[in-house]
Design an enzyme around this catalytic site. Structure first.
Site, PDB file in Angstrom:
ATOM      1  N   ARG A 106     -13.043  -1.017  -2.935  1.00  0.00           N
ATOM      2  CA  ARG A 106     -13.081  -1.334  -4.362  1.00  0.00           C
ATOM      3  C   ARG A 106     -13.699  -2.725  -4.543  1.00  0.00           C
ATOM      4  O   ARG A 106     -12.992  -3.744  -4.598  1.00  0.00           O
ATOM      5  CB  ARG A 106     -11.680  -1.271  -4.969  1.00  0.00           C
ATOM      6  N   ASP A 233       4.486   3.388 -12.638  1.00  0.00           N
ATOM      7  CA  ASP A 233       4.399   2.619 -11.396  1.00  0.00           C
ATOM      8  C   ASP A 233       5.793   2.350 -10.852  1.00  0.00           C
ATOM      9  O   ASP A 233       6.730   2.082 -11.618  1.00  0.00           O
ATOM     10  CB  ASP A 233       3.700   1.277 -11.634  1.00  0.00           C
ATOM     11  N   GLU A 246       3.864  -3.883  -7.003  1.00  0.00           N
ATOM     12  CA  GLU A 246       3.652  -2.455  -7.242  1.00  0.00           C
ATOM     13  C   GLU A 246       3.459  -1.742  -5.909  1.00  0.00           C
ATOM     14  O   GLU A 246       2.546  -2.058  -5.150  1.00  0.00           O
ATOM     15  CB  GLU A 246       2.425  -2.237  -8.126  1.00  0.00           C
ATOM     16  N   SER A 249       1.566   4.061  -7.672  1.00  0.00           N
ATOM     17  CA  SER A 249       1.138   4.539  -8.982  1.00  0.00           C
ATOM     18  C   SER A 249       1.143   6.057  -8.910  1.00  0.00           C
ATOM     19  O   SER A 249       0.584   6.638  -7.979  1.00  0.00           O
ATOM     20  CB  SER A 249      -0.269   4.022  -9.311  1.00  0.00           C
TER      21      SER A 249
END
Length: 332
Positions: A106, A233, A246, A249
């Protein structure tokens, strides 16, 4: 033998051994708990299929060309839509599912203590019935996943007794993003997450993608895989960084109605011409629930590391390396 003052001081070698042990345990328990079969997954897909994950809708996937065949491909950003299609192709039945190791790049990611341009997670998906598309069923699955986290904590703490004894409460706390905004209207979404996790320690925050009463969403989410009312989440309080982390998800996936609605309000109705979206609208794909669980992040949490760079080999900006070194973090 280590004393308590050395609780988080793994050597690099010890860290690598602990990572393998932790991942193996979590993966086995997750598969058994959710009735998942491990499958091979693609590193790249053809963009015209619509199978790649668009994340929040603005990130650009890394692409390249198969030169000898003049075929364009994209490296996956997650397997959210690929998994749903695979469940149909592999002919999985109700409450059966799959999981895979997902590796992604990413390049738009802002690198910090919890984010890297390299993503490693378990992507999982299972078939459900249409009548299961409810908050009650979503919470049931979240609680099952949370039980895996609890057993993993017990296991890893028994292997490494110098880790802090117990960080997770016996149950996870459920709330919506609107309830969180109402509770902390003057804080940013990230500050709200930090605040509620300091109090509850483990939270499932439901409803990500759609606008709140303030006129803005809690966070961005691509409109064509999760149902924005039935997703969320899993957040843990990380005592090492004094902030929310986190870990997952996930959500119940869009049906025909929610797909059309979310694409319309996002201004992305052109995606309806992609193969995946056509199949979904035609009723040719199963109803599913699924998500991703960050492998490096669970290692960071359970092994009590300050930075993801201590448990993941990637490429880091020089400024990031220098700052981490000054904080005493070990960059892999």
């Amino acid at each position: 033998m280590r004393n308590n003052s050395e609780a988080t001081k793994f050597t690099i070698k010890e860290t690598q051994i602990a990572i393998k042990s932790l991942k193996d345990y979590f993966e086995r328990d997750l598969a058994n708990t959710l009735n998942l079969t491990r499958v091979s997954a693609p590193l790249f897909v053809r963009p015209e299929t619509g199978l790649n994950d668009n994340l929040s809708g603005v990130e650009k996937a890394v692409g390249f060309k198969l030169r000898k065949y003049d075929i364009d491909v994209e490296i996956v950003q997650s397997l959210a839509k690929w998994k749903r299609n695979a469940l149909k192709v592999y002919d999985f039945d109700f409450y059966e599912g799959i999981y895979a190791d997902m590796n992604a790049i990413r390049p738009d990611e802002v690198v910090d203590a919890t984010h890297s341009i390299y993503v490693d997670q378990w992507d999982w998906e299972k078939v459900i019935r249409k009548e299961d598309r409810t908050s009650d069923y979503l919470h049931f699955v979240v609680s099952e996943i949370y039980s895996v986290f609890l057993r993993t904590e017990t296991y890893i703490n028994s292997v490494y007794p110098y880790i802090l004894s117990k960080k997770l409460p016996n149950s996870i706390y459920f709330m919506t993003t609107q309830e969180l905004e109402d509770m902390y209207p003057d804080l940013t979404p990230k500050e709200r997450e930090d605040a509620i996790c300091r109090e509850k320690k483990a939270v499932f925050l439901q409803g990500i993608g759609g606008d709140l009463e303030s006129g803005a969403p809690h966070d961005g989410r691509s409109p064509d895989y999760d149902d924005w009312k039935l997703n969320g989440d899993i957040l843990f309080y990380n005592p090492v960084t004094d902030s929310a982390l986190e870990l997952s998800s996930m959500g119940i996936r869009v049906d025909e109605e929610s797909l059309k609605h979310q694409l319309e309000i996002s201004g992305m109705t052109d995606r309806m011409e992609l193969d995946y979206h056509k199949n979904l609208m035609a009723g040719d794909l199963p109803y599913t629930i699924g998500g991703g669980i960050g492998q490096s992040r669970i290692c960071m949490f359970f092994l009590e590391k300050k930075s993801i760079a201590e448990v993941q080999a990637s490429v880091w900006p020089e400024s990031f390396i220098m700052d981490a070194t000054l904080r005493g973090e070990v960059i892999l």
